[in-house]
Scaffold this active site. Structure first.
Site, short mmCIF file in Angstrom:
data_model
loop_
_atom_site.label_atom_id
_atom_site.label_comp_id
_atom_site.label_asym_id
_atom_site.label_seq_id
_atom_site.Cartn_x
_atom_site.Cartn_y
_atom_site.Cartn_z
N SER A 149 0.80 -1.23 0.00
CA SER A 149 0.00 0.00 0.00
C SER A 149 0.83 1.28 0.00
O SER A 149 0.30 2.33 -0.32
CB SER A 149 -0.94 0.00 1.19
OG SER A 149 -0.20 0.01 2.39
N LYS A 176 -12.70 -1.95 -0.05
CA LYS A 176 -11.92 -1.08 -0.93
C LYS A 176 -12.60 -1.02 -2.31
O LYS A 176 -13.61 -0.36 -2.44
CB LYS A 176 -10.46 -1.56 -0.98
CG LYS A 176 -9.78 -1.35 0.38
CD LYS A 176 -8.29 -1.60 0.36
CE LYS A 176 -7.66 -1.17 1.68
NZ LYS A 176 -7.20 -2.27 2.51
N HIS A 185 -5.65 -4.64 -1.77
CA HIS A 185 -5.40 -3.44 -2.60
C HIS A 185 -5.31 -3.78 -4.08
O HIS A 185 -5.18 -2.88 -4.91
CB HIS A 185 -4.09 -2.76 -2.19
CG HIS A 185 -4.26 -1.75 -1.11
ND1 HIS A 185 -4.92 -0.55 -1.29
CD2 HIS A 185 -3.85 -1.75 0.18
CE1 HIS A 185 -4.90 0.14 -0.16
NE2 HIS A 185 -4.27 -0.57 0.75
C1 LIG Z 1 -7.14 -2.74 3.93
C2 LIG Z 1 -6.42 -3.99 4.11
C3 LIG Z 1 -6.85 -4.96 5.03
C4 LIG Z 1 -7.99 -4.73 5.96
O1 LIG Z 1 -9.22 -4.79 5.30
P1 LIG Z 1 -10.55 -4.48 6.12
O2 LIG Z 1 -11.60 -5.23 5.39
O3 LIG Z 1 -10.71 -3.00 6.10
O4 LIG Z 1 -10.34 -5.00 7.50
C5 LIG Z 1 -6.17 -6.15 5.08
N1 LIG Z 1 -5.08 -6.39 4.29
C6 LIG Z 1 -4.62 -5.47 3.43
C7 LIG Z 1 -3.43 -5.79 2.58
C8 LIG Z 1 -5.26 -4.25 3.31
O5 LIG Z 1 -4.81 -3.34 2.46
#
Ligand SMILES: *Cc1c(COP(=O)(O)O)cnc(C)c1O
Length: 395
Positions: free
Chosen positions: A183, A242, A211
């Site tokens: 990220s 996301k 992501h």
């Molecule tokens: C955003 C993210 C998460 C967490 O996701 P949520 O559904 O918001 O708990 C887990 N792993 C990665 C790589 C992320 O970018």
């Protein structure tokens, strides 16, 4: 007791403030979108949401959610296996399996829970987890809950991964764990090479596609699509928070027996509430929209290419990226905060990141592109970057 504990906490809070690391929430008073209204009424163009495909405020998702809200009610008031499973949850799981070309899927309240509940039921002291150093916090926490031996390799460093795999030959089963897209830089995990090493050293793979799913790959199928490895990866975790609508919900998808055992033993699944019917329904709709055509992914990819080429042409230092994350490198922590604040004055909503979120001396502004952005939004952002960049002598 609380008096002394209060002093203890206040000291820690002051330290956080003094280090300039205190996080304030920024208040938004509009739906999530390309343009948002912030507290005080100002409108800004948003470049820091994970709303990659612009589905967070999509009419079809809102319609699916409100219709099911009327038909099926608000909440489930139960975990899945007691009385918290509607046909919608099963349909969503099937839909996710179809999207990734996997055998079965299990839903969680969030990907944080999916990662928190995936390691401990599957692996024990006799086994090994080999994890990328830049993996998401939820993977790190999930690994902590598991008794397997831990190995760590430098970010996307295949020589180091090979070293760790050699050491891990002492264990019974080996699981390599990686984010699909990291990220902070937006780089894609070299899954083709990871897969080859997994074959050579007899290991399995878990990819967290949070992501990357919906974003990378020709049809947004994630890193397994980029490297033509659909159906070849034992475990994929991901989020509905996301690209796929941005509400809430996570999942683990992959081999049938793995998912089956998670349904028996995974603690965040067994002991935490089911996602609301309206979220399941909107999730199904999101995947339906993505199945119809590639227009949202195409828009996202062309927006990303356009933004990066214009920023580079303007003289900005952009980290190589293969995703919709664009790191504009400023290196200096204070500069990253000052530039982000000035961009905000110019109506551009971005976030400056610095140590400890990124390595020391690697401060940057992270710009996240979305299919919801129009070219005019991108142009305004680029113009603002050029204006502010000149003010600070960055370009
Ligand atoms: C955003 C993210 C998460 C967490 O996701 P949520 O559904 O918001 O708990 C887990 N792993 C990665 C790589 C992320 O970018």
């Amino acid at each position: 007791m609380y008096k002394s504990f209060q002093t203890h906490l206040s000291e820690q809070l002051s330290e956080i403030r003094n280090n300039g690391l205190y996080k304030n929430e920024r208040i938004i008073t509009s739906p999530q979108n390309a343009v948002i209204r912030v507290a005080g009424g100002k409108e800004v163009i948003n470049f820091c949401a994970n709303n990659y495909l612009g589905l967070s405020n999509h009419p079809a998702l809102k319609k699916a959610a409100t219709q099911i809200l009327d038909e099926r009610g608000y909440g489930m008031s139960s975990v899945r296996f007691i009385c918290g499973t509607q046909d919608l949850h099963k349909t969503l799981e099937k839909t996710i399996s179809d999207y990734f070309g996997t055998e079965d899927t299990i839903l969680y309240a969030a990907c944080f829970d999916a990662n928190g509940g995936v390691f401990e039921p599957l692996l024990s002291e006799e086994d090994a987890i080999i994890s990328d150093a830049l993996n998401h916090a939820s993977i790190i926490d999930g690994v902590r809950l598991c008794k397997a031996q831990r190995y760590r390799y430098a970010n996307a460093d295949m020589e180091d991964l090979e070293e760790q795999l050699k050491k891990a030959q002492a264990q019974r089963f080996r699981l390599i764990v990686t984010d699909g897209v990291f990220s902070m830089d937006g780089n894609v995990a070299p899954l083709d090479k990871i897969h080859a090493l997994a074959e050579k050293y007899n290991a399995m793979i878990l990819v967290d596609e949070s992501h990357s799913a919906g974003v990378v790959g020709k049809t947004g199928g994630g890193v397994t699509e980029i490297y033509d490895l659909r159906g070849e990866i034992e475990i994929i975790t991901g989020t509905l928070g996301k690209a796929f609508g941005g509400a809430i919900g996570g999942f683990t998808t992959g081999r049938k027996e793995i998912i089956d055992l998670l349904r028996q033993r995974s603690r965040p699944y067994l002991f935490s509430n089911s996602i609301p019917p309206m979220v399941a329904a909107a999730g199904i709709k999101a995947f339906e929209i993505l199945k119809e055509d590639n227009s949202l992914q195409d828009k996202l990819h062309s927006n990303t290419d356009y933004f990066i080429s214009q920023m580079k042409a303007a003289g900005f230092d952009i980290k190589p990226t293969q995703s919709a994350i664009c790191a504009v490198m400023l290196y200096d922590a204070k500069l990253s905060q000052d530039v982000a604040a000035r961009l905000s004055d110019e109506g551009i909503y971005v976030t400056g990141f610095y140590y400890p979120v990124v390595p020391k001396g690697q401060a940057r502004i992270r710009v996240q592109l979305s299919a919801a952005h129009q070219t005019a939004h991108l142009d305004k952002c680029i113009e603002a970057f050029i204006k502010v960049g000149k003010e600070f002598g960055v370009i």
